[in-house]
Design an enzyme around this catalytic site. Structure first.
Site, PDB file in Angstrom:
ATOM      1  N   SER A  92      86.718  45.050 -15.571  1.00 13.80           N
ATOM      2  CA  SER A  92      87.755  46.194 -15.820  1.00 13.80           C
ATOM      3  C   SER A  92      87.636  46.489 -17.482  1.00 13.80           C
ATOM      4  CB  SER A  92      88.800  45.911 -15.329  1.00 13.80           C
ATOM      5  OG  SER A  92      89.908  46.749 -15.790  1.00 13.80           O
ATOM      6  N   TYR A 125      95.974  39.518 -14.003  1.00 14.50           N
ATOM      7  CA  TYR A 125      94.922  40.454 -13.732  1.00 14.50           C
ATOM      8  C   TYR A 125      93.703  40.451 -14.845  1.00 14.50           C
ATOM      9  CZ  TYR A 125      92.304  44.976 -12.337  1.00 14.50           C
ATOM     10  OH  TYR A 125      91.231  45.843 -12.186  1.00 14.50           O
TER      11      TYR A 125
HETATM   12  N1  LIG Z   1      92.003  51.158  -9.830  1.00 15.01           N
HETATM   13  C1  LIG Z   1      91.374  51.134 -10.997  1.00 15.01           C
HETATM   14  O1  LIG Z   1      92.042  51.921 -12.062  1.00 15.01           O
HETATM   15  C2  LIG Z   1      90.436  50.105 -11.579  1.00 15.01           C
HETATM   16  C3  LIG Z   1      90.070  50.120 -12.915  1.00 15.01           C
HETATM   17  C4  LIG Z   1      89.223  49.009 -13.111  1.00 15.01           C
HETATM   18  C5  LIG Z   1      88.851  48.237 -12.568  1.00 15.01           C
HETATM   19  N2  LIG Z   1      89.041  48.472 -11.106  1.00 15.01           N
HETATM   20  C6  LIG Z   1      88.467  47.232 -10.302  1.00 15.01           C
HETATM   21  O2  LIG Z   1      87.719  47.946  -9.169  1.00 15.01           O
HETATM   22  C7  LIG Z   1      87.654  47.272  -7.995  1.00 15.01           C
HETATM   23  C8  LIG Z   1      87.942  48.104  -6.815  1.00 15.01           C
HETATM   24  O3  LIG Z   1      89.457  48.521  -6.837  1.00 15.01           O
HETATM   25  P1  LIG Z   1      89.984  49.997  -6.617  1.00 15.01           P
HETATM   26  O4  LIG Z   1      90.808  50.452  -7.615  1.00 15.01           O
HETATM   27  O5  LIG Z   1      88.949  50.558  -5.878  1.00 15.01           O
HETATM   28  O6  LIG Z   1      91.015  49.188  -5.285  1.00 15.01           O
HETATM   29  P2  LIG Z   1      90.878  49.522  -3.664  1.00 15.01           P
HETATM   30  O7  LIG Z   1      92.192  48.846  -3.439  1.00 15.01           O
HETATM   31  O8  LIG Z   1      91.159  51.113  -3.283  1.00 15.01           O
HETATM   32  O9  LIG Z   1      89.638  48.591  -3.113  1.00 15.01           O
HETATM   33  C9  LIG Z   1      89.456  47.418  -3.213  1.00 15.01           C
HETATM   34  C10 LIG Z   1      89.082  46.979  -1.654  1.00 15.01           C
HETATM   35  O10 LIG Z   1      88.890  45.737  -1.783  1.00 15.01           O
HETATM   36  C11 LIG Z   1      89.192  45.325  -0.395  1.00 15.01           C
HETATM   37  N3  LIG Z   1      89.618  43.763  -0.572  1.00 15.01           N
HETATM   38  C12 LIG Z   1      90.644  43.360  -1.050  1.00 15.01           C
HETATM   39  N4  LIG Z   1      90.629  41.969  -0.918  1.00 15.01           N
HETATM   40  C13 LIG Z   1      89.524  41.688  -0.289  1.00 15.01           C
HETATM   41  C14 LIG Z   1      89.065  40.562   0.635  1.00 15.01           C
HETATM   42  N5  LIG Z   1      89.514  39.196   0.279  1.00 15.01           N
HETATM   43  N6  LIG Z   1      88.033  40.658   1.002  1.00 15.01           N
HETATM   44  C15 LIG Z   1      87.216  41.813   1.308  1.00 15.01           C
HETATM   45  N7  LIG Z   1      88.078  42.834   0.962  1.00 15.01           N
HETATM   46  C16 LIG Z   1      88.810  42.879   0.077  1.00 15.01           C
HETATM   47  C17 LIG Z   1      90.447  46.094  -0.275  1.00 15.01           C
HETATM   48  O11 LIG Z   1      90.969  46.293   1.293  1.00 15.01           O
HETATM   49  C18 LIG Z   1      90.045  47.237  -0.739  1.00 15.01           C
HETATM   50  O12 LIG Z   1      89.572  48.370   0.324  1.00 15.01           O
HETATM   51  C19 LIG Z   1      88.656  46.230  -8.201  1.00 15.01           C
HETATM   52  O13 LIG Z   1      87.817  44.993  -8.510  1.00 15.01           O
HETATM   53  C20 LIG Z   1      89.536  46.509  -9.315  1.00 15.01           C
HETATM   54  O14 LIG Z   1      90.017  45.591 -10.033  1.00 15.01           O
HETATM   55  C21 LIG Z   1      89.954  49.205 -10.708  1.00 15.01           C
END
Ligand SMILES: NC(=O)c1ccc[n+]([C@@H]2O[C@H](COP(=O)([O-])OP(=O)(O)OC[C@H]3O[C@@H](n4cnc5c(N)ncnc54)[C@H](O)[C@@H]3O)[C@@H](O)[C@H]2O)c1
Length: 270
Positions: free
Chosen positions: A143, A156
């Site tokens: 991130s 985080y």
């Molecule tokens: N949302 C943002 O603005 C943002 C920004 C930068 C990075 N990220 C990163 O992007 C990635 C995806 O996040 P997102 O925003 O799409 O969130 P999201 O919650 O929509 O997607 C994450 C998915 O991971 C699954 N998950 C969580 N724990 C798990 C486990 N133990 N085993 C299997 N699946 C599991 C959840 O059920 C979910 O479907 C993450 O690593 C997050 O840190 C997000």
């Protein structure tokens, strides 16, 4: 020829948000797909969206037994694996360290690092030999929080910094057969990223922030003004997952919409 033609790609945490959008893009690029997520309702939705052609599995990537079952299913269905895309993660609710009760720090650290860091270690360990056989690729999700403050709270941010470092170490350990890279997204408009159970924030999602307010905040700090959705990150992941990438390993693509070069001294336009 499509970029992921003849590639078997596994997306972990592909049930919503980034992983789901990236999975969609990989499918468009011709990948044979496996997707694993620990949320049963999201796995059902994946099966509905993609049909039987995509292997959608319920599993927790922090559990070796679940990953073993996922590995067996992939071997049985496809007989190989060319790329592992790690997209699972949870958030810390952007709670500052001084607002965290001292007696919750242990549990908060364990909860966040368990999914955000240990989940990637377990996944890579489980599939590395298949990727070595195919000369494949790993793409992990960090991130912009790993590069600049206030992209999350301390737990985080530290977890995303750990992934950033892990990319280099794993590239070193798995060379020359496997290329390992990362992507550091900034905003994801259709995320369902959840907060930590430890602080009673499990039900709080990033998507709960009203869209207009989020858009205004985003535009005030980003050079690019279109709030990206998960699918917009697809081309970066697909390229790093593909055999087209012959030149990068151990690197992280910072997909920050210009956030890290935001206004510092100049007055805002009136
Ligand atoms: N949302 C943002 O603005 C943002 C920004 C930068 C990075 N990220 C990163 O992007 C990635 C995806 O996040 P997102 O925003 O799409 O969130 P999201 O919650 O929509 O997607 C994450 C998915 O991971 C699954 N998950 C969580 N724990 C798990 C486990 N133990 N085993 C299997 N699946 C599991 C959840 O059920 C979910 O479907 C993450 O690593 C997050 O840190 C997000």
């Amino acid at each position: 020829m499509k970029m992921l033609q003849d590639h078997v790609v596994l997306v972990t945490g592909g049930g919503s948000g980034l992983g789901r959008g990236v999975a969609r893009y990989c499918a468009q690029q011709g990948a044979s797909l496996a997707i694993v997520d620990n949320a049963p309702e999201k796995v059902s939705a994946l099966r509905q969206e993609f049909g039987a052609g995509v292997l959608a599995l319920q599993g927790d990537v922090t559990r070796v037994a679940d990953l073993q079952a996922c590995r067996s299913a992939i071997q049985q269905r496809f007989g190989r694996l060319d790329a592992l895309i790690g997209a699972q993660g949870i958030f810390d609710g952007n709670v500052a360290l001084l607002d965290t009760p001292p007696d919750r720090i242990d549990a908060l650290f364990d909860e966040i690092f368990h999914v955000n860091v240990k989940g990637y270690l377990h996944s890579v360990r489980m599939f590395a030999d298949l990727l070595q056989q195919s000369g494949g690729a790993i793409v992990l999700t960090t991130s912009t929080a790993a590069y600049a403050a206030d992209g999350g709270g301390s737990a985080y941010t530290a977890s995303k910094g750990a992934i950033r470092s892990l990319v280099g170490q794993l590239a070193f350990e798995l060379a020359p057969r496997v290329r390992v890279n990362g992507v550091a997204p900034a905003a994801i408009g259709n995320s369902q990223l959840r907060g930590p159970e430890t602080l009673g924030l499990r039900e709080r999602k990033q998507s709960d922030i009203p869209r207009d307010a989020f858009l205004e905040l985003f535009r005030s700090v980003s050079l690019l003004q279109d709030l990206p959705v998960a699918e917009d990150y697809g081309p970066l992941y697909a390229f790093l997952a593909s055999r087209s990438n012959k030149v990068m390993t151990g690197q992280t693509l910072v997909a920050d919409q210009g956030l890290l070069n935001r206004r510092v001294l100049s007055a805002p336009a009136s």
